[in-house]
Scaffold this motif. Structure first.
Motif, PDB file in Angstrom:
ATOM      1  N   MET A   1      35.363  52.919  41.683  1.00 42.57           N
ATOM      2  CA  MET A   1      34.788  52.396  42.923  1.00 42.57           C
ATOM      3  C   MET A   1      35.582  52.891  44.114  1.00 42.57           C
ATOM      4  SD  MET A   1      33.557  48.568  41.858  1.00 42.57           S
ATOM      5  CE  MET A   1      33.198  48.083  43.514  1.00 42.57           C
ATOM      6  N   SER A   2      34.884  53.159  45.190  1.00 38.80           N
ATOM      7  CA  SER A   2      35.529  53.569  46.431  1.00 38.80           C
ATOM      8  C   SER A   2      34.703  52.974  47.555  1.00 38.80           C
ATOM      9  CB  SER A   2      35.574  55.097  46.513  1.00 38.80           C
ATOM     10  OG  SER A   2      36.351  55.476  47.626  1.00 38.80           O
TER      11      SER A   2
ATOM     12  N   THR B   1      34.299  44.793  49.030  1.00 42.80           N
ATOM     13  CA  THR B   1      32.932  45.072  48.585  1.00 42.80           C
ATOM     14  C   THR B   1      32.939  44.978  47.066  1.00 42.80           C
ATOM     15  OG1 THR B   1      32.709  46.579  50.443  1.00 42.80           O
ATOM     16  CG2 THR B   1      31.045  46.749  48.724  1.00 42.80           C
ATOM     17  N   GLN B   2      31.911  44.318  46.501  1.00 41.96           N
ATOM     18  CA  GLN B   2      31.936  44.018  45.068  1.00 41.96           C
ATOM     19  C   GLN B   2      31.163  44.996  44.218  1.00 41.96           C
ATOM     20  OE1 GLN B   2      31.799  39.911  47.007  1.00 41.96           O
ATOM     21  NE2 GLN B   2      30.381  39.899  45.319  1.00 41.96           N
TER      22      GLN B   2
ATOM     23  N   GLN C   1      32.869  48.801  37.261  1.00 40.10           N
ATOM     24  CA  GLN C   1      33.953  47.934  36.786  1.00 40.10           C
ATOM     25  C   GLN C   1      34.411  47.025  37.936  1.00 40.10           C
ATOM     26  OE1 GLN C   1      35.133  48.387  33.248  1.00 40.10           O
ATOM     27  NE2 GLN C   1      33.017  49.089  33.538  1.00 40.10           N
ATOM     28  N   SER C   2      33.510  46.155  38.377  1.00 45.79           N
ATOM     29  CA  SER C   2      33.790  45.328  39.554  1.00 45.79           C
ATOM     30  C   SER C   2      34.900  44.314  39.307  1.00 45.79           C
ATOM     31  CB  SER C   2      32.523  44.603  39.979  1.00 45.79           C
ATOM     32  OG  SER C   2      31.557  45.519  40.397  1.00 45.79           O
TER      33      SER C   2
ATOM     34  N   THR D   1      40.194  42.326  40.611  1.00 49.43           N
ATOM     35  CA  THR D   1      41.372  41.590  40.144  1.00 49.43           C
ATOM     36  C   THR D   1      42.604  42.473  39.974  1.00 49.43           C
ATOM     37  OG1 THR D   1      40.636  41.866  37.861  1.00 49.43           O
ATOM     38  CG2 THR D   1      39.991  39.830  38.982  1.00 49.43           C
ATOM     39  N   VAL D   2      42.425  43.802  39.992  1.00 44.55           N
ATOM     40  CA  VAL D   2      43.555  44.708  39.826  1.00 44.55           C
ATOM     41  C   VAL D   2      43.721  45.624  41.051  1.00 44.55           C
ATOM     42  CG1 VAL D   2      44.543  46.575  38.436  1.00 44.55           C
ATOM     43  CG2 VAL D   2      43.359  44.669  37.312  1.00 44.55           C
ATOM     44  N   ASP D   3      42.664  46.372  41.365  1.00 39.82           N
ATOM     45  CA  ASP D   3      42.786  47.380  42.429  1.00 39.82           C
ATOM     46  C   ASP D   3      42.920  46.759  43.820  1.00 39.82           C
ATOM     47  OD1 ASP D   3      42.545  49.564  40.611  1.00 39.82           O
ATOM     48  OD2 ASP D   3      40.410  49.107  40.458  1.00 39.82           O
ATOM     49  N   VAL D   4      42.121  45.731  44.096  1.00 37.25           N
ATOM     50  CA  VAL D   4      42.204  45.081  45.414  1.00 37.25           C
ATOM     51  C   VAL D   4      43.579  44.424  45.608  1.00 37.25           C
ATOM     52  CG1 VAL D   4      41.294  43.159  46.797  1.00 37.25           C
ATOM     53  CG2 VAL D   4      39.728  44.849  45.815  1.00 37.25           C
TER      54      VAL D   4
END
Lengths: 316, 218
Positions: free
Chosen positions: A80-81, A144-145, A163-164, A169-172
């Motif tokens: 995601m980007s 953004t989800q 992989q929202s 829960t990890v990247d954000v």
């Protein structure tokens, strides 16, 4: 501006239809009718978009009268980007030695984080609550989800797809840790969300109690209402199933709904009725208002106040 | 007529069709009639579709909801003063409430207040419950240090917590509770979480804005 343009188009096509009808042949008449229909459709689309905040135009970010700031940042990871908006309280600039608690605020579907900033006026709400001392200065993230606006992920890891859940829960959190002066311990991390985002907030708290201490679901649901691809919408991504079949975490949950919002009221009641210690529950109900931003706006201040009272405070 | 009812949608549909028929019937009566007629039919068609979509999606279940009226007031509470607030001279004192002898403690608990407790009468302070003799001041929290005995039960600790809520201006959640069975009743009562560190307490806050609770759920 687009409102004026589309209404002007409706008027022009209506006049063209009325005046041009006798002067053209069949193809011309079809074109006149098509023009009228298209202009009406465009007007409706613009207004629905304005009401739902589904695809709002970008407006200027800036510093509020209270000294808080909304900034837009790009966040990437796990395929995601997408853009994220970050609320930095006035204290973030004024107290450079402090580290702040964090709330991830999740949007509905269809929607974008801009609904929080526009229709739900979240910056003014947060400013007001923090200024009144009902909420501690907090960094609020509006991620953004979903990688595509019309893809409903419900903040889950879709099998073979977006992989929202991992992103949120990890990247954000990793992005926030790397870029902002925040507390990184789970006691200082909370979740909030409205509509589908309310389901997201409750579900991510139940699934990741080691990362978050509290969540607030504003007119959310107990189930994702989509096919996750692995059947988990019936089990581990179904909050009532989780609460009944798995140990409940030592965390805190705020669940609010409008009594006449049938889908959300039923789901929220099921969810709330299944909660037991050590998971702590607070409920809130408004009499009517349906599934609308008027209800969510009214729930915002109580939900954020409650979250702040359940999260570790700023630390110097 | 209900906003989401079939009668209203049917009425809107019928009016749309009638307006469409009238437009065709009187199409030749003049340019102004045509323009007005086209706009009217367009508006009615959009209205009909809008009503049907709203019925299906239940965005606005009633006329009240459409008007943005939630029929509910958000309540801004006030922090309740503690019974001892007016009598506190020292930042740290031995606490001897009336219920204390029943708690089976080795001695009366020791209470340490945050430095600004008396200067901020509008806020409630979080609580750190400590076992043992260490009663160091912990930032913004009211610290209660006690020495339980083998006869002390989880119910005794909960009774102490409730008495503390009467005597001092403390929060109703977010307390740091000692890990282990002794703190279980306090955790079950929703007052706090076991086994966290004193750095994890929520901040001292003014009374929150609240909405009515949904009450008992079944």
């Amino acid at each position: 501006m687009t409102t004026v343009l589309t209404i002007a188009a409706v008027l022009i096509t209506a006049v063209a239809l009325a005046l041009g009808w006798d002067r053209v042949r069949v193809i011309g008449r079809v074109a006149l009718v098509a023009g009228a229909v298209l202009s009406v459709a465009a007007t409706v689309g613009v207004q629905v978009n304005r009401i739902s905040g589904a695809f709002p135009a970008l407006d200027k970010s800036g510093i509020s009268a209270y000294g808080s700031e909304i900034v837009e940042v790009p966040v990437s990871g796990h395929g995601m980007s997408v853009p994220m908006y970050v609320y930095l309280p006035a204290a973030y600039r004024n107290n450079p030695a402090e580290r702040f608690p964090v709330i991830e605020a999740l949007h509905g579907y269809p929607g974008t984080p801009k609904t929080w900033l526009g229709k739900l006026r979240v910056q003014a709400t947060l400013d007001g609550e923090i200024n009144a001392g009902r909420m501690a200065p907090t960094v609020v993230l509006f991620p953004t989800q979903t990688p595509q606006p019309m893809l409903d992920t419900e903040c889950t890891d879709l099998r073979g797809g977006a992989q929202s859940e991992t992103f949120l829960t990890v990247d954000v959190p990793a992005y926030a840790r790397a870029h902002y002066r925040i507390r990184t311990d789970p006691a200082a991390w909370g979740l909030a969300g409205y509509s589908a985002g309310g389901y997201c907030a409750a579900n991510l708290l139940l699934r990741h109690p080691g990362r978050y201490a509290a969540a607030a679901s504003l007119a959310g649901y107990a189930t994702p209402g989509i096919d996750v691809g692995d059947g988990s919408q019936l089990t581990t991504n179904n909050d009532v199933w989780r609460l009944r079949h798995l140990p409940q975490p030592a965390a805190a949950l705020w669940v609010g709904w409008a009594a006449d919002d049938r889908g959300s009221a039923a789901g929220s009641r099921h969810l709330a009725a299944a909660v037991h210690a050590p998971l702590a529950l607070t409920t809130a109900m408004v009499a009517h208002g349906g599934h609308s931003s008027a209800v969510w706006r009214q729930m915002e201040a109580p939900a954020f106040d409650w979250l702040s009272a359940h999260l570790a405070g700023p630390l110097s | 007529m209900k906003l989401t009812g079939i009668p209203l949608i049917l009425l809107a549909a019928v009016v749309t069709v009638v307006a469409g028929a009238a437009l065709v019937r009187w199409w030749s009566r003049g340019r102004l009639t045509r323009v007005v007629g086209v706009l009217l039919v367009e508006t009615l068609a959009v209205l009909t579709v809008g009503l049907a979509v709203n019925r299906h999606e239940e965005f606005y279940p009633s006329w009240q909801a459409l008007g943005g009226d939630t029929g509910t007031a958000t309540h801004t509470g006030r922090v309740r003063a503690g019974l001892l607030d007016a009598h506190l001279a020292a930042k740290s004192f031995t606490w001897r409430p009336s219920g204390y002898p029943a708690w089976h403690l080795a001695g009366p608990p020791r209470v340490t207040l945050p430095a600004d407790y008396r200067d901020r009468p509008a806020v409630a302070f979080p609580v750190v419950l400590c076992l043992g003799t260490d009663y160091a001041r912990t930032g913004e929290a009211v610290t209660v240090t006690m020495s339980p005995t083998s006869a002390t039960t989880p119910a005794d600790l909960l009774a102490l917590a409730l008495e503390l809520r009467r005597d001092l201006r403390v929060t109703g959640s977010g307390w740091v509770v000692p890990a282990g069975p002794l703190g279980s009743s306090v955790v079950s009562a929703g007052l706090g979480t076991a086994g966290r560190s004193a750095a994890d307490v929520p901040p001292a806050l003014a009374a929150p804005m609240t909405l009515p609770s949904a009450g008992v759920l079944t």
